[in-house]
Scaffold this motif. Structure first.
Motif, PDB file in Angstrom:
ATOM      1  N   ALA A 234       0.836  -1.205   0.000  1.00  0.00           N
ATOM      2  CA  ALA A 234       0.000   0.000   0.000  1.00  0.00           C
ATOM      3  C   ALA A 234       0.873   1.258   0.000  1.00  0.00           C
ATOM      4  O   ALA A 234       0.592   2.233  -0.708  1.00  0.00           O
ATOM      5  CB  ALA A 234      -0.914   0.002   1.229  1.00  0.00           C
TER       6      ALA A 234
ATOM      7  N   HIS B 175      -1.772   9.782   3.236  1.00  0.00           N
ATOM      8  CA  HIS B 175      -2.031   8.331   3.328  1.00  0.00           C
ATOM      9  C   HIS B 175      -0.727   7.572   3.582  1.00  0.00           C
ATOM     10  O   HIS B 175      -0.674   6.649   4.385  1.00  0.00           O
ATOM     11  CB  HIS B 175      -2.683   7.796   2.031  1.00  0.00           C
TER      12      HIS B 175
ATOM     13  N   ASN C 210      -9.581  -1.008  -2.192  1.00  0.00           N
ATOM     14  CA  ASN C 210      -9.680  -0.781  -0.751  1.00  0.00           C
ATOM     15  C   ASN C 210     -10.943  -1.412  -0.155  1.00  0.00           C
ATOM     16  O   ASN C 210     -10.938  -1.795   1.019  1.00  0.00           O
ATOM     17  CB  ASN C 210      -9.636   0.721  -0.446  1.00  0.00           C
TER      18      ASN C 210
ATOM     19  N   TYR D  62      -8.313   2.864   7.094  1.00  0.00           N
ATOM     20  CA  TYR D  62      -8.774   2.788   5.703  1.00  0.00           C
ATOM     21  C   TYR D  62     -10.143   3.418   5.491  1.00  0.00           C
ATOM     22  O   TYR D  62     -10.471   3.824   4.380  1.00  0.00           O
ATOM     23  CB  TYR D  62      -8.679   1.348   5.155  1.00  0.00           C
TER      24      TYR D  62
ATOM     25  N   GLN E 109     -10.386   5.860   2.455  1.00  0.00           N
ATOM     26  CA  GLN E 109     -11.440   5.643   1.448  1.00  0.00           C
ATOM     27  C   GLN E 109     -12.222   6.921   1.140  1.00  0.00           C
ATOM     28  O   GLN E 109     -12.619   7.157   0.000  1.00  0.00           O
ATOM     29  CB  GLN E 109     -12.444   4.593   1.933  1.00  0.00           C
TER      30      GLN E 109
ATOM     31  N   PRO F 224      -4.141  -3.352  -1.043  1.00  0.00           N
ATOM     32  CA  PRO F 224      -4.924  -2.113  -1.185  1.00  0.00           C
ATOM     33  C   PRO F 224      -4.408  -1.188  -2.287  1.00  0.00           C
ATOM     34  O   PRO F 224      -3.272  -1.304  -2.716  1.00  0.00           O
ATOM     35  CB  PRO F 224      -4.796  -1.450   0.197  1.00  0.00           C
TER      36      PRO F 224
END
Ligand code: FE2
Ligand code: FE2
Length: 215
Positions: free
Chosen positions: A43, A80, A135, A154, A158, A213
């Motif tokens: 990720a 992120h 995701n 997440y 998202q 992800p």
């Protein structure tokens, strides 16, 4: 909503649904879900590349509004990255800078997109739609193993990825004004998904790893 965007959304959805089955590992009986630290490493790489690529576009985008929008997107991806890195560290893992410094075929493909139109289709609209879907699959996995910390992380990520895709849609509503524009958007969308499909196939089918992800 324009009829063009409605049709484009439909075509995108069909293809993304197929790809999401591949991400789940449904087509490969040997597919296994890597440990959480390894999933988060992957990720990190996605967030890193998306932050770098989007920053690259910021430096030479000619549409002033999109340029500012891209600044925000790059900042989100960097955020992120840092949030995922913190979670990875909690789990005893660390980022691998050697891996981070290798560029993927998706990066090479996206960095070649020079027009506002091609960038909006390939980046925010298409790549981010797939990020949301990846995701969703990843979150299902986190829920199945009761990893509440990663779920909370997440859920936040998202929200941003959904916003990034909607930025793409907002621009395409304006940019697609004719059948020719629509055809060009479809072509660029499929081209982008093909690059992503090739990478995923390598990861899921050859390495047997699934549920990684998105950015
Ligand atoms: Fe994103
Ligand atoms: Fe992201």
């Amino acid at each position: 909503m324009s009829k063009y965007l409605e049709k484009l959304d439909e075509l995108l959805r069909q293809r993304v649904d197929e790809l999401s089955e591949q991400i789940r590992g449904g087509h490969n009986p040997q597919a296994k879900v890597p440990p959480m630290a390894m999933l988060l490493q992957a990720a990190l790489k996605n967030e890193w590349e998306t932050a770098l690529l989007t920053s690259e576009w910021v430096t030479n985008e000619v549409d002033a509004d999109l340029r500012v929008e891209l600044c925000r997107l790059a900042g989100d991806e960097a955020k992120h990255f840092q949030l995922i890195e913190a979670r990875l560290n909690q789990l005893g893992g660390e980022k691998n800078t050697t891996v981070l410094d290798e560029r993927t075929p998706l990066y090479h493909f996206l960095v070649k997109q020079k027009s506002t139109f091609d960038r909006v289709v390939s980046g925010p609209y298409t790549r981010e739609a797939l990020a949301v879907t990846r995701n969703v699959v990843f979150l299902e996995h986190c829920k199945s193993i009761d990893d509440f910390e990663t779920i909370a992380l997440y859920d936040e990520i998202q929200n941003d990825e959904g916003f990034h895709h909607r930025v793409g849609r907002k621009y395409l509503e304006k940019l697609i004004q004719s059948d020719a524009d629509f055809d060009r958007a479809v072509e660029k969308m499929y081209e982008t998904l093909q690059v992503i499909d090739d990478i995923q196939e390598m990861i899921v089918m050859n390495k047997g790893l699934c549920r990684i992800p998105g950015c």
